[in-house]
Motif scaffolding. Structure first.
Motif, mmCIF file in Angstrom:
data_model
loop_
_atom_site.group_PDB
_atom_site.id
_atom_site.type_symbol
_atom_site.label_atom_id
_atom_site.label_comp_id
_atom_site.label_asym_id
_atom_site.label_seq_id
_atom_site.Cartn_x
_atom_site.Cartn_y
_atom_site.Cartn_z
ATOM 1 N N GLY A 29 0.811 -1.205 0.000
ATOM 2 C CA GLY A 29 0.000 0.000 0.000
ATOM 3 C C GLY A 29 0.841 1.249 0.000
ATOM 4 N N ASP A 30 0.178 2.379 -0.168
ATOM 5 C CA ASP A 30 0.867 3.660 -0.270
ATOM 6 C C ASP A 30 1.115 4.318 1.075
ATOM 7 N N PHE A 31 0.399 3.890 2.130
ATOM 8 C CA PHE A 31 0.520 4.535 3.430
ATOM 9 C C PHE A 31 1.528 3.817 4.319
ATOM 10 N N GLU A 32 2.174 4.584 5.188
ATOM 11 C CA GLU A 32 3.090 4.002 6.148
ATOM 12 C C GLU A 32 2.298 3.102 7.103
ATOM 13 N N GLN A 33 2.731 1.856 7.249
ATOM 14 C CA GLN A 33 1.961 0.862 8.003
ATOM 15 C C GLN A 33 2.483 0.725 9.427
ATOM 16 N N ILE A 34 2.213 1.698 10.250
ATOM 17 C CA ILE A 34 2.557 1.664 11.660
ATOM 18 C C ILE A 34 1.259 1.629 12.473
ATOM 19 N N ILE A 35 1.126 0.627 13.343
ATOM 20 C CA ILE A 35 -0.090 0.508 14.145
ATOM 21 C C ILE A 35 0.083 1.303 15.437
ATOM 22 N N LEU A 89 -1.729 10.126 9.495
ATOM 23 C CA LEU A 89 -1.556 9.229 8.355
ATOM 24 C C LEU A 89 -0.485 9.791 7.437
ATOM 25 N N SER A 90 0.522 8.980 7.113
ATOM 26 C CA SER A 90 1.649 9.454 6.307
ATOM 27 C C SER A 90 1.916 8.510 5.136
ATOM 28 N N TRP A 91 2.591 9.039 4.118
ATOM 29 C CA TRP A 91 2.935 8.250 2.943
ATOM 30 C C TRP A 91 4.103 7.314 3.252
ATOM 31 N N GLN A 92 4.067 6.124 2.681
ATOM 32 C CA GLN A 92 5.123 5.143 2.883
ATOM 33 C C GLN A 92 6.443 5.623 2.289
ATOM 34 N N ALA A 93 6.401 6.249 1.118
ATOM 35 C CA ALA A 93 7.620 6.585 0.380
ATOM 36 C C ALA A 93 8.482 7.624 1.097
ATOM 37 N N ASP A 94 7.853 8.694 1.570
ATOM 38 C CA ASP A 94 8.653 9.784 2.137
ATOM 39 C C ASP A 94 8.248 10.172 3.560
ATOM 40 N N ARG A 95 7.213 9.489 4.111
ATOM 41 C CA ARG A 95 6.711 9.732 5.465
ATOM 42 C C ARG A 95 6.115 11.120 5.654
ATOM 43 N N ASN A 96 5.832 11.818 4.561
ATOM 44 C CA ASN A 96 5.124 13.092 4.654
ATOM 45 C C ASN A 96 3.656 12.834 4.963
ATOM 46 N N LEU A 97 3.007 13.808 5.618
ATOM 47 C CA LEU A 97 1.600 13.669 5.943
ATOM 48 C C LEU A 97 0.752 13.587 4.679
ATOM 49 N N VAL A 98 -0.225 12.697 4.698
ATOM 50 C CA VAL A 98 -1.160 12.606 3.579
ATOM 51 C C VAL A 98 -2.026 13.861 3.537
ATOM 52 N N THR A 99 -2.512 14.278 4.698
ATOM 53 C CA THR A 99 -3.325 15.478 4.861
ATOM 54 C C THR A 99 -3.311 15.825 6.340
ATOM 55 N N ALA A 142 -6.124 13.633 8.649
ATOM 56 C CA ALA A 142 -6.327 12.186 8.568
ATOM 57 C C ALA A 142 -5.482 11.514 9.639
ATOM 58 N N TYR A 143 -6.121 10.668 10.458
ATOM 59 C CA TYR A 143 -5.436 10.027 11.571
ATOM 60 C C TYR A 143 -5.746 8.532 11.618
ATOM 61 N N ARG A 144 -4.870 7.805 12.244
ATOM 62 C CA ARG A 144 -5.065 6.377 12.467
ATOM 63 C C ARG A 144 -5.143 6.139 13.976
ATOM 64 N N VAL A 145 -6.096 5.292 14.385
ATOM 65 C CA VAL A 145 -6.219 4.925 15.793
ATOM 66 C C VAL A 145 -6.380 3.411 15.883
ATOM 67 N N SER A 146 -6.024 2.838 17.014
ATOM 68 C CA SER A 146 -6.295 1.426 17.300
ATOM 69 C C SER A 146 -7.541 1.344 18.178
ATOM 70 N N LEU A 147 -8.323 0.287 17.963
ATOM 71 C CA LEU A 147 -9.545 0.108 18.732
ATOM 72 C C LEU A 147 -9.303 -0.820 19.918
ATOM 73 N N PRO A 148 -10.011 -0.604 21.023
ATOM 74 C CA PRO A 148 -9.871 -1.475 22.188
ATOM 75 C C PRO A 148 -10.202 -2.922 21.829
ATOM 76 N N PRO A 149 -9.488 -3.893 22.401
ATOM 77 C CA PRO A 149 -9.744 -5.315 22.078
ATOM 78 C C PRO A 149 -11.189 -5.729 22.275
ATOM 79 N N GLU A 150 -11.851 -5.199 23.330
ATOM 80 C CA GLU A 150 -13.242 -5.596 23.573
ATOM 81 C C GLU A 150 -14.165 -5.107 22.450
#
Length: 201
Positions: A61-67, A76-86, A89-97
């Motif tokens: 994929g095109d996005f940096e894959q860090i959980i 959310l950042s690009w995989q190639a240069d780690r610049n912000l996509v916008t 845009a943010y990534r979050v992890s959800l609680p296990p429950e």
């Protein structure tokens, strides 16, 4: 699973609902995109553990894959240069429950089966720009659609098609920890409240 023609429905249900994370009036709308592809495409039942904070090097994929860790809001950042996509845009992890509850919900009412049906075989793809209304095992009405041809994508969305389904989905996430997700997003962004808009898979 029962398919319903568009003529049998006056219109597709579209509405927003407010989930107040702390206090005050709605000041900002944020789209929290939850990817459930893992639920739909592999057979492991244990979702109690995550690889928070680790790189997913085996995922393309095109996005940096860090959980992110639980409670962390990661831009959310690009995989190639780690610049912000916008900036918004943010990534979050959800609680296990919450993950366990959503997986059980999808498996029980037929959403997992339906997503596999659409995604894993080109023969079953909805036509580009097309849509379907379906009643699943829980008796609730759902709406599936695919982007227009110009996007060159086989992505499919499965969303609540009426208020009853919308409220059932809100009840599920509200009872299984989603308010904590809104709280740490609100804390990170300095907001008093958030809107959960257009819930979808």
């Amino acid at each position: 699973m029962t398919r319903i023609t568009k003529k049998q429905l006056p219109h597709h249900y579209a509405a927003s609902r407010v989930l107040r994370s702390r206090k005050g009036l709605v000041t900002f709308s944020i789209l929290v995109a939850v990817s459930l592809i893992g639920f739909f495409t592999h057979t492991k039942n244990d979702v109690s553990s995550t690889n928070s904070g680790k790189s997913e090097e085996d995922i393309g994929g095109d996005f940096e894959q860090i959980i992110p860790h639980i409670g962390e809001v990661m831009p959310l950042s690009w995989q190639a240069d780690r610049n912000l996509v916008t900036p918004n845009a943010y990534r979050v992890s959800l609680p296990p429950e919450l993950l366990r509850a959503m997986k059980e919900y999808c498996d029980t009412n037929g959403l997992t089966e339906l997503a596999r049906h659409y995604i894993l075989s080109e023969e079953n793809n909805i036509s580009p720009g097309g849509e379907e209304y379906l009643t699943l095992k829980d008796g609730l009405l759902w709406y599936a659609q695919r982007p227009a041809k110009k996007w060159k994508s086989d992505m499919h969305w499965i969303s609540p098609a009426n208020e009853e389904t919308h409220e059932a989905y809100l009840k599920l996430i509200n009872e299984n920890g989603f308010l904590s997700v809104l709280n740490y997003i609100g804390d990170k962004l300095g907001l008093d409240s958030l809107v959960a808009y257009h819930l979808t898979f």
